[in-house]
Design a protein around this motif. Sequence first.
Motif, PDB file in Angstrom:
ATOM      1  N   LEU A 220     -11.449  10.316  -3.298  1.00  0.00           N
ATOM      2  CA  LEU A 220     -11.442   8.805  -3.040  1.00  0.00           C
ATOM      3  C   LEU A 220      -9.640   8.692  -2.122  1.00  0.00           C
ATOM      4  N   ARG A 221     -10.239   7.268  -0.898  1.00  0.00           N
ATOM      5  CA  ARG A 221      -8.954   7.074  -0.585  1.00  0.00           C
ATOM      6  C   ARG A 221      -9.219   5.198  -0.176  1.00  0.00           C
ATOM      7  N   VAL A 222      -8.250   4.244  -1.679  1.00  0.00           N
ATOM      8  CA  VAL A 222      -8.029   2.903  -0.389  1.00  0.00           C
ATOM      9  C   VAL A 222      -7.343   2.556  -0.304  1.00  0.00           C
ATOM     10  N   ASP A 223      -8.007   1.904   1.288  1.00  0.00           N
ATOM     11  CA  ASP A 223      -7.435   1.389   2.802  1.00  0.00           C
ATOM     12  C   ASP A 223      -6.822   0.061   1.838  1.00  0.00           C
ATOM     13  N   THR A 224      -5.319   0.170   1.735  1.00  0.00           N
ATOM     14  CA  THR A 224      -5.086  -1.224   1.325  1.00  0.00           C
ATOM     15  C   THR A 224      -3.627  -1.480   1.323  1.00  0.00           C
ATOM     16  N   GLY A 225      -2.772  -3.033   1.400  1.00  0.00           N
ATOM     17  CA  GLY A 225      -1.470  -2.657   1.252  1.00  0.00           C
ATOM     18  C   GLY A 225      -1.417  -3.718  -0.330  1.00  0.00           C
ATOM     19  N   VAL A 271      -3.574   9.726   7.593  1.00  0.00           N
ATOM     20  CA  VAL A 271      -2.354   9.669   7.554  1.00  0.00           C
ATOM     21  C   VAL A 271      -1.614  10.542   8.375  1.00  0.00           C
ATOM     22  N   GLY A 272      -2.063  12.126   8.160  1.00  0.00           N
ATOM     23  CA  GLY A 272      -1.427  12.593   9.691  1.00  0.00           C
ATOM     24  C   GLY A 272       0.424  13.014   8.929  1.00  0.00           C
ATOM     25  N   LYS A 273       0.677  14.325   9.703  1.00  0.00           N
ATOM     26  CA  LYS A 273       1.301  15.275   8.770  1.00  0.00           C
ATOM     27  C   LYS A 273       2.332  14.698   9.544  1.00  0.00           C
ATOM     28  N   PRO A 274       3.755  15.263   9.035  1.00  0.00           N
ATOM     29  CA  PRO A 274       4.674  15.564   9.464  1.00  0.00           C
ATOM     30  C   PRO A 274       5.386  15.818  10.328  1.00  0.00           C
ATOM     31  N   ALA A 275       6.114  15.238  11.240  1.00  0.00           N
ATOM     32  CA  ALA A 275       6.693  15.523  12.934  1.00  0.00           C
ATOM     33  C   ALA A 275       7.640  15.902  12.592  1.00  0.00           C
ATOM     34  N   ALA A 450       4.488  -7.516   6.559  1.00  0.00           N
ATOM     35  CA  ALA A 450       3.033  -7.344   5.516  1.00  0.00           C
ATOM     36  C   ALA A 450       4.060  -7.021   4.612  1.00  0.00           C
ATOM     37  N   PRO A 451       4.444  -6.790   3.389  1.00  0.00           N
ATOM     38  CA  PRO A 451       5.208  -6.108   2.132  1.00  0.00           C
ATOM     39  C   PRO A 451       5.324  -4.278   2.726  1.00  0.00           C
ATOM     40  N   ALA A 452       3.743  -3.472   3.061  1.00  0.00           N
ATOM     41  CA  ALA A 452       4.142  -2.385   3.454  1.00  0.00           C
ATOM     42  C   ALA A 452       4.877  -1.244   4.484  1.00  0.00           C
ATOM     43  N   ASP A 453       5.319  -2.731   5.095  1.00  0.00           N
ATOM     44  CA  ASP A 453       6.338  -2.925   6.433  1.00  0.00           C
ATOM     45  C   ASP A 453       7.716  -2.900   6.450  1.00  0.00           C
ATOM     46  N   TYR A 454       7.560  -3.030   4.554  1.00  0.00           N
ATOM     47  CA  TYR A 454       8.836  -2.745   5.014  1.00  0.00           C
ATOM     48  C   TYR A 454       9.546  -1.339   4.400  1.00  0.00           C
ATOM     49  N   GLN A 455       7.891  -0.217   3.797  1.00  0.00           N
ATOM     50  CA  GLN A 455       8.855   0.849   3.782  1.00  0.00           C
ATOM     51  C   GLN A 455       8.583   1.021   5.511  1.00  0.00           C
ATOM     52  N   ARG A 456       8.115   1.090   6.198  1.00  0.00           N
ATOM     53  CA  ARG A 456       7.883   1.598   7.536  1.00  0.00           C
ATOM     54  C   ARG A 456       9.865   1.429   8.100  1.00  0.00           C
ATOM     55  N   ARG A 473      12.600   7.483  -0.541  1.00  0.00           N
ATOM     56  CA  ARG A 473      11.502   7.854  -1.475  1.00  0.00           C
ATOM     57  C   ARG A 473      10.531   6.365  -0.286  1.00  0.00           C
ATOM     58  N   VAL A 474      10.074   6.959   0.164  1.00  0.00           N
ATOM     59  CA  VAL A 474       8.964   6.012   0.531  1.00  0.00           C
ATOM     60  C   VAL A 474       7.467   6.600   1.163  1.00  0.00           C
ATOM     61  N   HIS A 475       7.006   6.045   1.194  1.00  0.00           N
ATOM     62  CA  HIS A 475       5.113   6.188   0.677  1.00  0.00           C
ATOM     63  C   HIS A 475       3.639   5.347   1.627  1.00  0.00           C
ATOM     64  N   TRP A 476       3.120   5.447   0.979  1.00  0.00           N
ATOM     65  CA  TRP A 476       2.061   4.620   1.261  1.00  0.00           C
ATOM     66  C   TRP A 476       1.298   4.230   2.234  1.00  0.00           C
ATOM     67  N   THR A 477       2.472   3.635   3.115  1.00  0.00           N
ATOM     68  CA  THR A 477       3.056   2.412   4.731  1.00  0.00           C
ATOM     69  C   THR A 477       2.570   3.288   6.177  1.00  0.00           C
ATOM     70  N   THR A 478       1.877   3.299   7.056  1.00  0.00           N
ATOM     71  CA  THR A 478       2.747   3.776   8.543  1.00  0.00           C
ATOM     72  C   THR A 478       3.860   4.839   8.487  1.00  0.00           C
ATOM     73  N   ASN A 479       3.649   5.797   8.858  1.00  0.00           N
ATOM     74  CA  ASN A 479       4.516   7.177   9.564  1.00  0.00           C
ATOM     75  C   ASN A 479       5.413   6.847   7.937  1.00  0.00           C
TER      76      ASN A 479
END
Length: 697
Positions: A220-225, A271-275, A450-456, A473-479
């Motif tokens: 299960l993946r919930v797509d939310t910010g 979500v992508g793998k490490p670059a 959005a709040p998640a953008d600050y992780q990015r 410790r960044v998580h959840w968000t794009t990149n």
Amino acid sequence: MHARWSIPRGTLLAATLLAVTGTFLSPVTSSSAAQQSASAGPTVASAPGAVVLTQPGSADAPGYRLDVATGQLALTTTRAGRTVLGTAPGDTGALRFRSGGQWQHATGVTGWSWHDGVLTLTADTTVAGATATARITPQADRYQLDWDVAGGSADQLGLAYDLASAGHWYGHGETATPKGGPGTDEPWPLDSGQVVHSGFGPASYEMIDPFWYTSAATGLRVDTGDVMDVAINGGQDGLGRFTVDSPATYKATVFVESTPLAVYRDYIGIVGKPAKSDATYAQYQKPLWNSWAQYYTKVDQQKLLTYATELHDNGLDGHTIQLDDRWESEYGNLTFNPATFPDPKGLSDRLHALGDDFGLWVTLWINLDSVNYQYAADHGYLLKSAADPAKPCTVSWWNGTAGIVDLANPDAQAWYLGNLKKLMSTYGIDGFKFDTRFFDESCKPDAGYAPADYQRLGAQLTDQFDQQGVGVRVHWTTNAHQAGFVTRQIDKGTGWNSLQASVTQNLAISTIGYPFVETDMIGGSSGQPPATKEVLVRWAQSASLMPLMYSSTSPVETVDTTTGKPVVYDQQTIDLYRAAIQQHERLAPYIWDQVQHTLATGDPIMRPLFFDFPQDQAAYSLTDEWMLGPAVLAAPVLATGTSRTVHLPPGTWYDVSGHRAVHGPATLTGYQAPLGTTPVFVKLGAPGAAKALKALR
């Protein structure tokens, strides 16, 4: 194909669901559905009391069937005739929402349609006049489930599952639990304990992602910010509740695969793998030594230099000495306290002469009593308050009350970066440990963010510096996944329970897509009396069989900060800790190969045995063993005692301590492991086995 069916309001149909078992469900590698033509598409048909969606299997996916009960909306997913995921029964409700402070749910299905590959369902709810609408979009190995509520003034939406329908549950990341998680408790599987995590969100300090997977090879993946309220077996009720604190459309992906590893790979495909890996070979090879658990805030220049010199003189080699909290005059000043660090450049030079890099702990949180606070506030460099956007946001943390640098403001970011670069050029600082968070829910995001953008934004800022093997410790968000940061765990205690939690927590973090894991500082911290000799040594041995080693408490001597008294360890402690470092150093070429494999595939380095051996049922409940890449099985001692039981999956294993080959599956009871022995096994014939054997023998 286009079909439509409706029920007059108030008509009740008997729901027919396939039986939900509470027993262990092993994943499958093939099924009759998988033999069907890959070109066959999904079909939808009505059945007594249900709408049935059938997704044929293919060469790459096992296929599945989704039964939607219509008497009260419920979802049961089956694969090859076996239930692999079912929603919660009874008054809990599958599709739940909060209205007027009370929990409500969808009831009888009033209509459905199948058009353009989307199954749309409408249902009454327990709120008069409120209607739930769900849209299910099937794919070969998953289905998208989106739903919302019209009427009823819903302010939260959620899904609820019967945990036992899918066997065991994993994922989540660092858990909040009634037994002290994540510092001293990390249940593995999640359903073996209780997870009660109300602040589960993108700005959380915990390393978390809204992704869960099961022993039945569903996910299960919930797509939310937005912030979520997650409860897994809360109150031992056998249910999983995944609630989003928002009235917006609930968006989820349900994976249906053949193995848990396949579910993980599906998730990584989203979500992508490490670059890259932000840690260098040297940082994988040797430990980082950080001052925190050794001295906490009672640190000064002479203490740090003595610490580094004793480590060096005892052959406890590392790549960096990192000065943690309380080197500043005030938090956020980004200047050394002259009373405790009178000659920081001289200190830096001495550390470099010992062969160590020098690093500093820093944070974007600026305390109100810092001279930098007023400067930052006057220039608009701080995040604004959500309650009063005319004022800076203030947040309480373990070191006082602070404002947070607004990374969405280019001028604020340039100012902060300038301060860091000045430290580097003035004092010879080589890198930084970035701590605290980049956002807080009490703050207001800048327009367009959005709040998640600050992780990015935090990831992009910190990635400009050497993070010295402690990452960020960044998580959840794009990149966050692609950034490839090392993940250090949240602070642990100094007892056996924290050592045990450090293992299962690494398994949780690495299998939500953050593969470059390490425990909290070896021996723990959390302001408790230092670890005993046995805990410290066993922790070092355990960490030596993980991707990286993160050290603080010196096995030579440390300080009990609860009493102020020195604690001196004996020579055996030093020797065994040194041996653990040396074992890890010998394994570095093998570990580095796994880093490269992860960069190519996204697969975790440290992983549960069932990722490699999905048919081995015993592997699904192991809490004290793991695979380090495909060849090394680690089974260190994580509790008091000098023996343990070791489980070996199918295959031929070389017992490094016992100097023998063992044919699995096998259970080795009473395996002798005195303090100087770390049980570890190499799977003969596996990729990298020869390199691992050379290192471990």
